[in-house]
Design a protein around this motif. Structure first.
Motif, PDB file in Angstrom:
ATOM      1  N   THR A  22      -0.177   4.960   1.114  1.00  0.00           N
ATOM      2  CA  THR A  22      -1.628   5.024   1.315  1.00  0.00           C
ATOM      3  C   THR A  22      -2.041   4.276   2.591  1.00  0.00           C
ATOM      4  O   THR A  22      -3.184   4.375   3.015  1.00  0.00           O
ATOM      5  CB  THR A  22      -2.409   4.458   0.101  1.00  0.00           C
ATOM      6  OG1 THR A  22      -2.205   3.050   0.023  1.00  0.00           O
ATOM      7  CG2 THR A  22      -1.951   5.104  -1.191  1.00  0.00           C
ATOM      8  N   LEU A  41      -6.538   2.238   4.754  1.00  0.00           N
ATOM      9  CA  LEU A  41      -5.893   2.798   3.568  1.00  0.00           C
ATOM     10  C   LEU A  41      -6.619   4.081   3.177  1.00  0.00           C
ATOM     11  O   LEU A  41      -7.847   4.145   3.212  1.00  0.00           O
ATOM     12  CB  LEU A  41      -5.996   1.818   2.386  1.00  0.00           C
ATOM     13  CG  LEU A  41      -4.814   0.877   2.140  1.00  0.00           C
ATOM     14  CD1 LEU A  41      -4.474   0.087   3.382  1.00  0.00           C
ATOM     15  CD2 LEU A  41      -5.108  -0.047   0.978  1.00  0.00           C
ATOM     16  N   ASP A  93      -6.887   6.565  -0.026  1.00  0.00           N
ATOM     17  CA  ASP A  93      -6.550   6.431  -1.434  1.00  0.00           C
ATOM     18  C   ASP A  93      -6.862   7.714  -2.203  1.00  0.00           C
ATOM     19  O   ASP A  93      -7.924   8.314  -2.009  1.00  0.00           O
ATOM     20  CB  ASP A  93      -7.360   5.264  -2.001  1.00  0.00           C
ATOM     21  CG  ASP A  93      -6.832   4.772  -3.323  1.00  0.00           C
ATOM     22  OD1 ASP A  93      -6.208   3.708  -3.339  1.00  0.00           O
ATOM     23  OD2 ASP A  93      -7.028   5.477  -4.336  1.00  0.00           O
ATOM     24  N   HIS A 139     -10.479   1.302  -6.029  1.00  0.00           N
ATOM     25  CA  HIS A 139      -9.043   1.060  -6.068  1.00  0.00           C
ATOM     26  C   HIS A 139      -8.511   0.678  -4.691  1.00  0.00           C
ATOM     27  O   HIS A 139      -7.737  -0.275  -4.549  1.00  0.00           O
ATOM     28  CB  HIS A 139      -8.302   2.292  -6.606  1.00  0.00           C
ATOM     29  CG  HIS A 139      -6.817   2.098  -6.687  1.00  0.00           C
ATOM     30  ND1 HIS A 139      -5.948   2.682  -5.801  1.00  0.00           N
ATOM     31  CD2 HIS A 139      -6.059   1.331  -7.513  1.00  0.00           C
ATOM     32  CE1 HIS A 139      -4.718   2.296  -6.094  1.00  0.00           C
ATOM     33  NE2 HIS A 139      -4.749   1.487  -7.127  1.00  0.00           N
ATOM     34  N   ALA A 140      -8.947   1.419  -3.668  1.00  0.00           N
ATOM     35  CA  ALA A 140      -8.503   1.117  -2.305  1.00  0.00           C
ATOM     36  C   ALA A 140      -8.913  -0.298  -1.906  1.00  0.00           C
ATOM     37  O   ALA A 140      -8.133  -1.057  -1.330  1.00  0.00           O
ATOM     38  CB  ALA A 140      -9.082   2.143  -1.328  1.00  0.00           C
ATOM     39  N   ALA A 180       0.822  -1.217   0.000  1.00  0.00           N
ATOM     40  CA  ALA A 180       0.000   0.000   0.000  1.00  0.00           C
ATOM     41  C   ALA A 180       0.852   1.262   0.000  1.00  0.00           C
ATOM     42  O   ALA A 180       0.348   2.351  -0.262  1.00  0.00           O
ATOM     43  CB  ALA A 180      -0.919   0.002   1.220  1.00  0.00           C
TER      44      ALA A 180
END
Lengths: 467, 467
Positions: B246, B283, B285, B291-292, B243
Motif C-alpha cells: 500500500t 499510502l 489503501d 485504516h490508511a 505498509a
C-alpha cells in the motif's frame, strides 16, 4: 576423444565432462517425452568456465543445449538424438553471490535451486515470491530462461517481473554483465527481457539479480464454492477491490479436478462439499493475521450475500492452510494416477475465460464423447491448465494416440479465437515449436528470427527449440 | 514538391502533411536544447496510415522521427538540422479503443494524452497509475517509447510494467499486432519489452494494451523531517515493512530543494520546519481512509521513537495532501526560477544512495566551490534528480558554459562507480548518446547495434538517437 572434448576437459576439468556412462538424467526430459543423446555433458563451475565452453563449441561449430534443473515441460533442455550436441549443465553455478537487504535484492548464480533461493531470502528476513511445483529441483536460471509463472503471479508477476538484472554468456562466448539492483534504468534496449523467456536460444544465463520483498506478517487462506465460472470471475473482481494488492493467490479448480483428488488421494481432507468450481484465495498481509482474517471474512460474507459463493471455509491454522494448498497442488498427481492425459497450458483475458470454456467444453464433448476435463489454474492471471482425460473405460494411451492432435487443434483454435496464448507459463521448446510457427503472426516470427540471427548467427544455441 | 511529399499527401491527406509555415512546435524540444528542421511534419490518423508513411519513407530512403507530445527531456523526438527527416506525429492516433473492466485492461492509441488515459480509466471506475509532471501533454506512445517512470513506480512499476501488449509499425512498414490483455504469454521472444524504451529507433508504437487496477478506497499523505539520508533509507525500509504494497509514494527532498520552493513560491505553505531532508510518504489503501491513517500514524510514531524522523505531519484533508504533493512538484519550477542548472536523472541501488551522495556532494563542493545541490526524487526507486545550481552571485549561463561537462564527468563517474545508471527515467536520445557509448559495456552496445541492424537494416528510424 575428439579435439573438442579434449579442450572442454581442459576448460572445466576432466571430472566435469561426462561422455561415457549413463547420462539419462540429462538426456531425458521431466515428462519423459524427449530422449536425446549428448556428445557430452559439461558442468562448468563459474561464468568464466561457461564462457570458455561456449567459445570452444562455437570454434568447433558444435551446438550447445543449456540445462538447469531439467524440470521443463516442453522439451527445451535436452539434446536431440543426433549425439552431436553438447549439454551445458548449470547446476554447479550455485552460489548466492550477495543479498542486499536495504535494496531488497539478491544476486544468485543460475544453477541455484529455486527453493534454496527462497530460503536464502527468508534467512535474510525477506521474501522471494516465485513459487511453483518443481521448486525443489528447478533452477533460477531455468526459471528465467523460461519466464516461469507459478502461484504468486497475481501479486508479484512472472519470473520476468522479479528480475532486476542478468549476467549472460553470449553466443560468441563473451560475458555480458547486466547485473545490478536498479529499479529504473533507461539506458538502451531491454536486453534483460530479451534473454528472459528465450529458452537458451540467445545466450546462457549465468547469474541474476532478483527482487525481494518484505515478508508478510501473515498469510490467510480460504476455499470458496462457486456454482459457475462467471461467478468465480466476479469473485475475483470483488477480491481485488477489497483486498487490493494483498490478494496473492486466486486459484480455481473445476469439480472433476477435485473429484480426481478425492478418488486418488482420499487422505486429503476436502473442507467443502463438491461444487462446480472451488476457488482458493490467499491474502498476504503486512499487518497481522487478525487483520487479514477480517478482510477475508468480510469479502467472503459479501460474496455469499451477492450469491457469488455458496459456501466458504477460512483456514483456522497454518496446518489447515497447507491442506488447502495441497488440494490444489495434488491435482496433477491425481491426474497422473488416473492415466496419461492431454495437457494445455493456456492464457486468456480474464473477461474471455467463461466464454472460452463454454464454447470449448462443448466442442470437446461433441468431438470426443465421454472425455473428461480437468480444468484448473491461476484464474487471477487468466491461466488455465485445461487438460483432457480419456473417457472412463477407454485406455488412455489409445485415446492419446488417436486423438491428441485433434484435441489440440480444437483447444488451440479456440484459444486463438478468444485472444489467448497457447503457452502461458511453460514455454515453447520442442513440444510447441511447430504450433508456434503456425499460429504466431508472421510479422512477429520474422522479427524473432532476425533477432536470433543477429545474436546467434551460427545458430548453435539450443537449435530446433522455440524457433 | 518532391515525389515523397506528393506520395505522403496521398497517404494521409494534404492537410496532414505540413511542409511550410512555422513548424517550431514539432522541431524544437521541450527543454529548448534541440532545434531541428523537418522535411515535413506528417500526421497520420490510423495505424494503416502510419504503415503507409513508413513504407514511403523506406522506399525513398528517408529517415523518420516519431514524435508524441514532444515533452521528452533528452532530444529524442525532434528532427536533426538537415531538413531531410520526416517527422511523424502520432497525436491524431488518439482513440481509446477498448476498456475491459473484468480483465483490468484498456487498449489505447499511441497519441492519447496520458491524462486522457488516466481519466478514461477513472471513468470506468479503475486506475491507470502512470503519473508524471508532463501528463497533461505527453502521450502514452511516448511514455512507452521512453519507458517513462514518475511518482508511482515504487508500487506499480515503470511504463514497461504497465503494458500488456503493443501494436507496432516495423521499419519495413508492416503492422505487428501484439495487443491483447494477457498476464502470461510465453510464446517466444519478448518483442514488447524490446520496443518499450527503444525511443523510436526500432519501430513506431501505434497502440498499447495497458494494465488497470482497482481504484484505492483512500489515499493518505504525510511529510516527515529526517536529519540525514541514511535515516530516509531506514524510514523507507520501515514503511515497506509496515505498509507493504500500500506504500505508493516515497519521495525525498533535500533542504535546498525546499528552500528554493520557499524563496520562489512563498505562497505554498510548508507544514514542516526546514530540515536536512524531507520525505513525502503516500499510502493507497483498499479499505478506508481511517485504516490508511492508522497504518501511517503508527509507522510514523515508530519512526519518531527510533529517531529516524524528527517531525512529521499527516495530511488532514485532500487539500492538505495536494499541498504536500505541490511542494514536491514545485521543485523543478523553483529551480528554473533560480536560473539554468545542470540536471542528472540517475538511479542507484537504494543501499548505495547515501554513500554515493556523501562522496559526490563532497567532490562537487571541492571542484566547484559554492555550487548548490538540488537533490530530490523517487527515493523508493533509487532515482534521484541530482541537479547543480551555479554558486550564488555567479551568472548561471557562464557557470554552465564553463563547467557543465566537468560536472557531468564527476557525477557520472561516481554513478558508475556505485553501480548506478546515468539515465533512470528520461532515456538517452541525443543528449546522452555519446555518454552511453562511453559508459555502457561494449558487449551490451554490440548486442544493441546487432538488434538495431536486424530490425531496421536501412537505419531510417530515428537515426542518431540512442545509438
Amino acid at each position: 576423444m575428439t579435439a573438442l572434448l579434449y579442450a572442454l576437459r581442459g576448460a572445466v576439468g576432466a571430472a566435469h565432462v561426462l561422455g561415457d556412462g549413463d547420462l539419462a538424467a540429462w538426456e531425458t526430459d521431466w515428462r519423459k517425452r524427449y530422449r536425446g543423446r549428448a556428445l557430452a555433458v559439461v558442468r562448468p563451475a563459474s561464468t568464466a568456465e561457461v564462457a570458455a565452453v561456449v567459445r570452444l563449441c562455437a570454434a568447433h561449430g558444435t551446438a550447445l543445449v543449456p540445462q538447469g534443473g531439467n524440470t521443463g515441460l516442453v522439451g527445451a533442455s535436452v539434446p536431440d538424438a543426433s549425439g552431436t550436441q553438447v549439454l551445458l549443465s548449470t547446476t554447479r553455478l550455485n552460489r548466492v553471490r550477495a543479498i542486499d537487504t536495504d535494496n531488497l535484492a539478491m544476486t544468485v548464480e543460475a544453477g541455484c535451486v529455486l527453493q534454496a533461493v527462497q530460503q536464502a531470502a527468508r534467512d535474510a528476513g525477506l521474501l522471494f515470491p516465485l513459487s511453483l511445483a518443481a521448486e525443489g529441483s528447478c533452477t533460477i536460471g531455468g526459471n528465467l530462461a523460461t519466464n516461469a509463472g507459478g502461484t504468486q503471479v497475481l501479486r508479484y508477476g512472472n519470473a520476468r517481473e522479479l528480475c532486476l538484472g542478468l549476467e549472460v554468456v553470449t553466443a560468441q562466448g563473451e560475458v555480458w554483465d547486466g547485473l545490478g539492483g536498479l529499479r529504473k534504468d533507461n539506458t538502451g534496449y531491454d536486453l534483460r527481457d530479451l534473454f528472459i523467456g528465450s529458452e537458451g536460444t540467445l545466450g546462457v544465463i549465468t547469474a541474476a539479480t532478483l527482487k525481494l520483498f518484505p515478508l508478510p506478517a501473515a498469510t490467510m487462506t480460504a476455499l470458496a464454492a462457486c456454482a459457475s465460472l462467471p461467478r468465480c470471475v466476479a469473485l475475483l473482481a470483488l477480491a481485488r477491490e477489497r483486498a487490493g494488492p494483498t490478494l496473492t493467490g486466486f486459484e480455481a479448480m473445476n469439480g472433476f479436478s477435485l473429484a480426481l483428488v478425492r478418488r486418488h488421494l482420499p487422505q486429503l481432507r476436502q473442507p467443502l462439499a463438491p461444487a462446480p468450481w472451488t476457488v482458493l484465495l490467499e491474502l498476504s498481509d503486512a499487518e497481522s493475521a487478525a487483520h487479514a482474517r477480517g478482510v477475508l471474512e468480510a469479502l467472503l460474507e459479501t460474496a455469499l450475500e451477492r450469491g457469488l459463493v455458496d459456501d466458504a471455509a477460512v483456514a483456522e491454522s497454518i496446518e489447515q492452510s497447507r491442506t488447502m494448498w495441497h488440494l490444489r497442488e495434488a491435482i496433477p498427481l491425481a491426474q497422473a494416477e488416473e492415466g496419461p492425459n492431454i495437457k494445455h497450458d493456456i492464457a486468456l483475458p480474464v473477461s474471455r475465460i467463461a466464454a472460452f470454456c463454454d464454447a470449448t467444453d462443448a466442442a470437446l464433448a461433441r468431438a470426443f464423447p465421454g472425455s473428461r476435463l480437468v480444468n484448473f489454474g491461476h484464474l487471477g492471471d487468466g491461466n488455465l491448465h485445461y487438460n483432457l482425460q480419456a473417457p472412463e473405460g477407454v485406455a488412455p494411451a489409445d485415446f492419446l494416440r488417436e486423438h491428441e492432435a485433434a484435441v489440440n487443434a480444437v483447444v488451440y483454435d479456440a484459444v486463438v479465437a478468444h485472444g489467448g496464448s497457447i503457452s502461458a507459463e511453460h514455454g515453447i521448446g520442442a513440444l510447441k515449436r511447430d504450433e508456434l510457427a503456425r499460429r504466431k503472426p508472421p510479422v512477429a516470427l520474422s522479427m524473432m528470427r532476425a533477432i536470433k540471427q543477429a545474436l546467434d548467427p551460427q545458430g548453435l544455441l539450443n537449435p530446433g527449440r522455440l524457433l
